[in-house]
Design an enzyme around this catalytic site. Sequence first.
Site, PDB file in Angstrom:
ATOM      1  N   SER A  24      16.503 -26.663 -21.538  1.00 48.18           N
ATOM      2  CA  SER A  24      16.857 -25.390 -22.179  1.00 48.18           C
ATOM      3  C   SER A  24      16.405 -25.347 -23.631  1.00 48.18           C
ATOM      4  O   SER A  24      16.683 -24.388 -24.346  1.00 48.18           O
ATOM      5  CB  SER A  24      18.374 -25.173 -22.107  1.00 48.18           C
ATOM      6  OG  SER A  24      19.063 -26.277 -22.679  1.00 48.18           O
ATOM      7  N   ASN A 111      29.303 -30.219 -23.052  1.00 46.97           N
ATOM      8  CA  ASN A 111      29.981 -29.018 -22.538  1.00 46.97           C
ATOM      9  C   ASN A 111      30.795 -28.302 -23.617  1.00 46.97           C
ATOM     10  O   ASN A 111      30.758 -27.079 -23.729  1.00 46.97           O
ATOM     11  CB  ASN A 111      30.894 -29.381 -21.366  1.00 46.97           C
ATOM     12  CG  ASN A 111      30.124 -30.012 -20.216  1.00 46.97           C
ATOM     13  OD1 ASN A 111      28.892 -30.063 -20.245  1.00 46.97           O
ATOM     14  ND2 ASN A 111      30.836 -30.502 -19.208  1.00 46.97           N
ATOM     15  N   THR A 156      24.677  22.377 -25.473  1.00 49.37           N
ATOM     16  CA  THR A 156      25.461  21.682 -24.455  1.00 49.37           C
ATOM     17  C   THR A 156      24.692  21.892 -23.154  1.00 49.37           C
ATOM     18  O   THR A 156      24.056  22.940 -22.986  1.00 49.37           O
ATOM     19  CB  THR A 156      26.888  22.247 -24.315  1.00 49.37           C
ATOM     20  OG1 THR A 156      26.796  23.604 -23.879  1.00 49.37           O
ATOM     21  CG2 THR A 156      27.681  22.171 -25.614  1.00 49.37           C
ATOM     22  N   HIS A 157      24.700  20.933 -22.286  1.00 43.05           N
ATOM     23  CA  HIS A 157      23.878  20.976 -21.062  1.00 43.05           C
ATOM     24  C   HIS A 157      22.394  21.161 -21.403  1.00 43.05           C
ATOM     25  O   HIS A 157      21.636  21.672 -20.593  1.00 43.05           O
ATOM     26  CB  HIS A 157      24.318  22.094 -20.115  1.00 43.05           C
ATOM     27  CG  HIS A 157      25.795  22.112 -19.857  1.00 43.05           C
ATOM     28  ND1 HIS A 157      26.369  21.481 -18.776  1.00 43.05           N
ATOM     29  CD2 HIS A 157      26.810  22.649 -20.573  1.00 43.05           C
ATOM     30  CE1 HIS A 157      27.684  21.652 -18.828  1.00 43.05           C
ATOM     31  NE2 HIS A 157      27.980  22.354 -19.912  1.00 43.05           N
ATOM     32  N   SER A 278      -2.822   8.509 -28.423  1.00 38.05           N
ATOM     33  CA  SER A 278      -3.187   8.338 -27.023  1.00 38.05           C
ATOM     34  C   SER A 278      -4.636   7.888 -26.943  1.00 38.05           C
ATOM     35  O   SER A 278      -5.473   8.326 -27.729  1.00 38.05           O
ATOM     36  CB  SER A 278      -2.999   9.666 -26.286  1.00 38.05           C
ATOM     37  OG  SER A 278      -3.801   9.701 -25.129  1.00 38.05           O
ATOM     38  N   LYS A 284      -2.909  13.721 -29.420  1.00 35.88           N
ATOM     39  CA  LYS A 284      -1.528  13.277 -29.286  1.00 35.88           C
ATOM     40  C   LYS A 284      -0.997  12.486 -30.482  1.00 35.88           C
ATOM     41  O   LYS A 284      -1.703  11.721 -31.105  1.00 35.88           O
ATOM     42  CB  LYS A 284      -1.381  12.391 -28.030  1.00 35.88           C
ATOM     43  CG  LYS A 284      -1.524  13.107 -26.720  1.00 35.88           C
ATOM     44  CD  LYS A 284      -0.484  14.196 -26.494  1.00 35.88           C
ATOM     45  CE  LYS A 284       0.887  13.623 -26.216  1.00 35.88           C
ATOM     46  NZ  LYS A 284       0.974  12.934 -24.937  1.00 35.88           N
ATOM     47  N   ASN A 286       2.557  10.447 -30.546  1.00 40.37           N
ATOM     48  CA  ASN A 286       3.697  10.175 -29.670  1.00 40.37           C
ATOM     49  C   ASN A 286       4.819   9.401 -30.376  1.00 40.37           C
ATOM     50  O   ASN A 286       4.544   8.518 -31.184  1.00 40.37           O
ATOM     51  CB  ASN A 286       3.240   9.373 -28.454  1.00 40.37           C
ATOM     52  CG  ASN A 286       2.233  10.135 -27.616  1.00 40.37           C
ATOM     53  OD1 ASN A 286       2.312  11.363 -27.496  1.00 40.37           O
ATOM     54  ND2 ASN A 286       1.264   9.424 -27.059  1.00 40.37           N
ATOM     55  N   GLU A 291      10.864   5.963 -28.084  1.00 38.68           N
ATOM     56  CA  GLU A 291      10.870   5.771 -26.631  1.00 38.68           C
ATOM     57  C   GLU A 291      11.195   4.323 -26.269  1.00 38.68           C
ATOM     58  O   GLU A 291      11.898   4.053 -25.287  1.00 38.68           O
ATOM     59  CB  GLU A 291       9.516   6.175 -26.046  1.00 38.68           C
ATOM     60  CG  GLU A 291       9.245   7.668 -26.161  1.00 38.68           C
ATOM     61  CD  GLU A 291       7.825   8.023 -25.800  1.00 38.68           C
ATOM     62  OE1 GLU A 291       7.611   8.570 -24.717  1.00 38.68           O
ATOM     63  OE2 GLU A 291       6.913   7.738 -26.597  1.00 38.68           O
ATOM     64  N   TYR A 318      33.005 -26.479 -16.338  1.00 42.38           N
ATOM     65  CA  TYR A 318      31.614 -26.348 -16.757  1.00 42.38           C
ATOM     66  C   TYR A 318      30.722 -26.464 -15.527  1.00 42.38           C
ATOM     67  O   TYR A 318      30.923 -27.328 -14.669  1.00 42.38           O
ATOM     68  CB  TYR A 318      31.203 -27.421 -17.785  1.00 42.38           C
ATOM     69  CG  TYR A 318      29.749 -27.230 -18.179  1.00 42.38           C
ATOM     70  CD1 TYR A 318      29.394 -26.302 -19.154  1.00 42.38           C
ATOM     71  CD2 TYR A 318      28.724 -27.893 -17.506  1.00 42.38           C
ATOM     72  CE1 TYR A 318      28.064 -26.063 -19.468  1.00 42.38           C
ATOM     73  CE2 TYR A 318      27.397 -27.659 -17.812  1.00 42.38           C
ATOM     74  CZ  TYR A 318      27.071 -26.735 -18.801  1.00 42.38           C
ATOM     75  OH  TYR A 318      25.761 -26.484 -19.091  1.00 42.38           O
ATOM     76  N   GLN A 323      24.258 -22.600 -18.601  1.00 43.28           N
ATOM     77  CA  GLN A 323      23.120 -22.706 -19.504  1.00 43.28           C
ATOM     78  C   GLN A 323      22.369 -21.367 -19.559  1.00 43.28           C
ATOM     79  O   GLN A 323      21.754 -21.033 -20.557  1.00 43.28           O
ATOM     80  CB  GLN A 323      22.206 -23.828 -18.999  1.00 43.28           C
ATOM     81  CG  GLN A 323      20.916 -24.002 -19.737  1.00 43.28           C
ATOM     82  CD  GLN A 323      20.296 -25.361 -19.432  1.00 43.28           C
ATOM     83  OE1 GLN A 323      20.874 -26.404 -19.699  1.00 43.28           O
ATOM     84  NE2 GLN A 323      19.132 -25.346 -18.820  1.00 43.28           N
ATOM     85  N   LYS A 326      22.459 -18.027 -22.201  1.00 42.17           N
ATOM     86  CA  LYS A 326      21.823 -17.813 -23.495  1.00 42.17           C
ATOM     87  C   LYS A 326      20.656 -16.826 -23.489  1.00 42.17           C
ATOM     88  O   LYS A 326      20.603 -15.950 -24.369  1.00 42.17           O
ATOM     89  CB  LYS A 326      21.432 -19.154 -24.121  1.00 42.17           C
ATOM     90  CG  LYS A 326      22.673 -19.842 -24.719  1.00 42.17           C
ATOM     91  CD  LYS A 326      22.474 -21.261 -25.108  1.00 42.17           C
ATOM     92  CE  LYS A 326      22.452 -22.221 -23.945  1.00 42.17           C
ATOM     93  NZ  LYS A 326      23.734 -22.249 -23.180  1.00 42.17           N
TER      94      LYS A 326
HETATM   95  N1  ARG Z   1      22.225 -27.227 -22.085  1.00 43.65           N
HETATM   96  C1  ARG Z   1      23.521 -27.004 -21.534  1.00 43.65           C
HETATM   97  C2  ARG Z   1      23.992 -25.574 -21.727  1.00 43.65           C
HETATM   98  O1  ARG Z   1      23.349 -24.835 -22.377  1.00 43.65           O
HETATM   99  C3  ARG Z   1      24.532 -27.901 -22.125  1.00 43.65           C
HETATM  100  C4  ARG Z   1      24.430 -29.229 -21.522  1.00 43.65           C
HETATM  101  C5  ARG Z   1      25.503 -29.528 -20.576  1.00 43.65           C
HETATM  102  N2  ARG Z   1      24.871 -30.335 -19.561  1.00 43.65           N
HETATM  103  C6  ARG Z   1      25.529 -31.127 -18.742  1.00 43.65           C
HETATM  104  N3  ARG Z   1      24.835 -31.790 -17.901  1.00 43.65           N
HETATM  105  N4  ARG Z   1      26.816 -31.200 -18.747  1.00 43.65           N
HETATM  106  O2  ARG Z   1      24.993 -25.177 -21.188  1.00 43.65           O
END
Ligand code: ARG
Length: 458
Positions: A24, A111, A156-157, A278, A284, A286, A291, A318, A323, A326
């Site tokens: 990650s 974790n 409105t509408h 364009s 054009k 734009n 948008e 956990y 992971q 994110k």
């Molecule tokens: N990279 C993991 C996360 O973003 C955290 C690591 C936890 N990994 C594990 N094997 N317990 O959640």
Amino acid sequence: MTKKLWGSRFPKKTHILTERFTSSIAYDQRLARYDILGSIAHAKMLGRQRIIKGDEAALLVKGLNSLLTDLKAGKLKIDLKSEDIHSFIQNLLKKRIGGVADKLHTGRSRNDQIALDIRMYIKEEINNLTELLTQLQRSVLRFAIDNKGIIIPGYTHLQRAQCVLLSHLLLAYIEALERDKERLQDARERIDFMPLGSCAFSGTSLPLDRGFVCRQLGFKAATTNSIDSVADRDFIIEVVADLAIISVHLSRIAEDLILWSTQEFNFIDIDFSFCTGSSIMPHKKNPDVLELIRGLSGRIQGDLSSLLVLLKGLPTSYNRDLQLDKPPLFDALDNVKESLEILAELFENIVVKKEAIASHLKDESLFTVDIVEYLIKKGVSYRQAHDIVGRMVKDCLDKGKRISELSVGELKRFSPFLDLEIKHFLDPGVSVELKRSLGGTSPQLVAGRIDYWRRRLK
Ligand code: ARG
């Protein structure tokens, strides 16, 4: 791959595909600062609690601070072969200060570490978002002040309805953006709990002082259930939901501006520097920026869905699925921030086309409600007044006549209460002036609100 935090139990190397698939670092590297700050607080606590020796703690803190300095200076080269940001920092620290680095992970796990890092990150991002929202509000307010007296046909509408001050409509944006800020602050209240020390999920036999870490890192309190601490991602969902609402607001503002910039509306001109052309139609110009703001809103709704679905089937603890919280969080944050920034700038680059707007205001149907209310003030019931004006409007439409062209005799045919006095109401200035109910569009009330926001957003 660099050294694994869990390698010893494994009789063989992980497959290259597994390494790539589970890593990650490509995205969690943006948490580096918080990971290091969290580690510094943790190391200090380990020393204070005599879980490690005082000089060991000092060495850890010194090493971590050197990483922080390099990070700030842009000199920390992130090794994309690491499994995640936690492993990267840990391994780099060991390269710098040697074997004592192995003591840093005492009484914690990745974790609780990741739960801490994201909370710290979001707390800071909420401050950034609040600032960007305020900047947009200020920019809209300036635009409202510059065009204070301008009356537009309101819709409105998406059908012409009644006259309103343009500034009144713009202040509606500012109100919505204010609620967005409040929502983020509410979310921040719930994020402000410190999870580190929950370890894998059950706590630890080591004598941690979680309160100390909590104070060091500026949290309101420590979390109170170790399982919940590593499982909880409510706060991410909540913030992304807030971001989704912001993006809906931005999308609606963008849609207004897009409509107003069409030749059909012709209310505004957006500067060339915020438009594109364009490749086939040479004429054009734009409103692509707007948008894309509108389009990104869809993507951010997707980020929210992605998080809700990610969480719904997980057992309470956990799980590595977490992971994947994110990328949608970062995506929503980045795109909302960019949209806020460019929209604030764009508002400084709009010219209102007064004459073109004035020509729309010749439509006398904009004043029918004012005539209805005139009749009500004369004692006619609401239903009857609506009916009288309705018949009058229909007759005008059938005969291709304007209300202002009707003679007293013609008016009296619809109601004895109608007379030439109603022509006084066929005027945009009079129309907005009449709307003095609390929150209405009368110039005096709107000026009061402009003052309020001017003070508030100073
Ligand atoms: N990279 C993991 C996360 O973003 C955290 C690591 C936890 N990994 C594990 N094997 N317990 O959640």
